[in-house]
Design a protein around this motif. Structure first.
Motif, PDB file in Angstrom:
ATOM      1  N   VAL B  86       1.367  -3.827  -1.570  1.00 33.84           N
ATOM      2  CA  VAL B  86       0.580  -4.822  -0.849  1.00 33.84           C
ATOM      3  C   VAL B  86       0.527  -6.119  -1.641  1.00 33.84           C
ATOM      4  O   VAL B  86       0.149  -7.160  -1.133  1.00 33.84           O
ATOM      5  CB  VAL B  86      -0.881  -4.364  -0.615  1.00 33.84           C
ATOM      6  CG1 VAL B  86      -0.930  -3.379   0.530  1.00 33.84           C
ATOM      7  CG2 VAL B  86      -1.501  -3.807  -1.866  1.00 33.84           C
ATOM      8  N   MET B 106       6.917  -5.062   1.589  1.00 30.35           N
ATOM      9  CA  MET B 106       5.484  -5.154   1.779  1.00 30.35           C
ATOM     10  C   MET B 106       5.027  -3.906   2.523  1.00 30.35           C
ATOM     11  O   MET B 106       5.791  -3.334   3.302  1.00 30.35           O
ATOM     12  CB  MET B 106       5.130  -6.390   2.617  1.00 30.35           C
ATOM     13  CG  MET B 106       5.578  -7.692   1.997  1.00 30.35           C
ATOM     14  SD  MET B 106       4.775  -7.965   0.396  1.00 30.35           S
ATOM     15  CE  MET B 106       5.753  -9.342  -0.218  1.00 30.35           C
ATOM     16  N   LYS B 107       3.777  -3.535   2.313  1.00 34.22           N
ATOM     17  CA  LYS B 107       3.303  -2.327   2.980  1.00 34.22           C
ATOM     18  C   LYS B 107       3.021  -2.569   4.465  1.00 34.22           C
ATOM     19  O   LYS B 107       2.708  -1.653   5.192  1.00 34.22           O
ATOM     20  CB  LYS B 107       2.069  -1.771   2.274  1.00 34.22           C
ATOM     21  CG  LYS B 107       2.452  -0.988   1.025  1.00 34.22           C
ATOM     22  CD  LYS B 107       1.286  -0.269   0.404  1.00 34.22           C
ATOM     23  CE  LYS B 107       1.736   0.507  -0.835  1.00 34.22           C
ATOM     24  NZ  LYS B 107       0.632   0.916  -1.690  1.00 34.22           N
ATOM     25  N   ASP B 108       3.110  -3.831   4.889  1.00 35.07           N
ATOM     26  CA  ASP B 108       2.923  -4.064   6.324  1.00 35.07           C
ATOM     27  C   ASP B 108       4.262  -4.111   7.065  1.00 35.07           C
ATOM     28  O   ASP B 108       4.363  -4.585   8.178  1.00 35.07           O
ATOM     29  CB  ASP B 108       2.126  -5.354   6.567  1.00 35.07           C
ATOM     30  CG  ASP B 108       2.855  -6.561   6.009  1.00 35.07           C
ATOM     31  OD1 ASP B 108       3.857  -6.359   5.290  1.00 35.07           O
ATOM     32  OD2 ASP B 108       2.425  -7.687   6.287  1.00 35.07           O
TER      33      ASP B 108
END
Lengths: 211, 211
Positions: B86, B106-108
């Motif tokens: 993140v 990215m964790k998204d």
DNA sequence: AGGGAAAGGGGTGAAAACCCCTTTTACAGG
DNA sequence: CCTGTAAAAGGGGTTTTCACCCCTTTCCCT
């Protein structure tokens, strides 16, 4: 009848992943995913989209977890909100719980614990780990010393967190330097600090100022 | 032959979730999960446990992503490390890449993007999103102004981030107040700041001091 | 051996910060 | 209308910090 779950998290990968986990639990199914609180509220305008449980991330753009939870709780009191976060900040956890979250899960939770949480929140209406329970007790013991800061003082504090001199701050706030010194002195008293460095540290810790 | 993946993340829920995602991709399978770098290195001592790709979280206790990646790269140069975080801090991203990570997710990230990343890193040996590519260029343009701080100066800076007066700092460091003032003045020069507040802000931004 | 950093120490004057206490202003409430 | 209170402004004195100078000692390196 299966329990309908909605996941709200801007980390989409995590959201999708949790979705698969939830779907693997017997008696639970995911209705849909949302990236933020605003999106969720839009969706929930249609009764078919109102779930039983919302797994809500705290740190989201647009409409964060605390604000979203508050609105959900007022508008749809039967919907259970479970907070889901990496955040260990006491204020934030308490904020979520005050906003009406029925539980607070860390993102390092085990799969089984998530299932347990979902089942317990349906059964009992709440789910709290020992960690969170301890925090709750702590917050009762220490009732958050309500130092009330006025708008002008907050404004001053933000300015104090820069390289400006007090004279410059006074000019920026359209006040006499002496008034600024007055603010400063009363803040030193109230916050129990000795100099401007203390003020800066206070501001940062209270998140009044982000460095 | 399937590509073997290992996931290293102390957020166990996320780790498990990603595991299910990875397993759902054709041609990929998860070998095991680890909670930190130390655990990973222990596991990898057995050749059967050496994967093709490691999905590595950056923020971990015990042995963080950067350190772990560095060791992996030296010891098992054929293992591809993809960072997963993140964290948007430029220094950390660059740290991971310098340590030998072949990509930074990215964790998204969307599910499809993860699959794409896994496939591309196998095919081309790297995977970089536009965001990261842009960062890389930026880091070349601005070569990280190497202000070299000496040990004693660092120690002083940490003290300066408290409510201590310079006299008190001098006592704490067993130096004359005059020497302390010397440190201060030369730091003001070097860092291009005007007063102690600037120094505190610098320290916090450079993570020399955590508030 | 000598030159040059790096580290430690010093002086001074002016500006800023700190501290306590008073006065003015403004405005809400009995 | 008067009064109480709070914000704003100010006075004055002390301490601290700042921004300049200056010096010596140590240690490293060519």
């Amino acid at each position: 009848m299966t329990t309908k779950v909605v996941i709200v998290d801007d980390h989409f990968l995590l959201a999708q992943a949790i979705q698969e986990l939830v779907n693997s639990f017997e008696g639970f199914e995911t209705l849909y995913l949302c990236k933020n609180g605003k999106e969720l509220l839009e969706k929930m305008k249609y009764p078919a989209n109102v779930p039983d449980i919302i797994l809500m991330d705290v740190n989201m753009p647009i409409l964060n977890g605390i604000a979203a939870t508050k609105i959900i709780n007022e508008t749809y009191p039967n919907v259970l909100v479970l907070a889901l976060s990496v955040e260990v900040d006491e204020d934030i956890i308490l904020g979520m719980l005050r906003a009406g979250a029925k539980g607070y899960l860390m993102k390092d939770t085990e799969k089984e614990q998530l299932q347990e949480a979902l089942e317990q929140v349906i059964r009992d209406g709440y789910y709290h780990t020992n960690t969170i329970a301890k925090l709750l007790v702590g917050s009762l013991v220490k009732p958050k010393e309500g130092v009330q800061l006025k708008d002008r003082e907050l404004e001053f504090i933000k300015h104090a967190c820069t390289e400006m001199t007090y004279r410059e701050i006074a000019e920026a706030m359209f006040l006499s330097p002496k008034t600024i010194e007055g603010y400063r002195d009363s803040l030193y008293e109230k916050l129990n600090i000795k100099n401007r460095i203390g003020l800066v540290l206070y501001a940062i810790r209270q998140k009044l100022f982000v460095p």
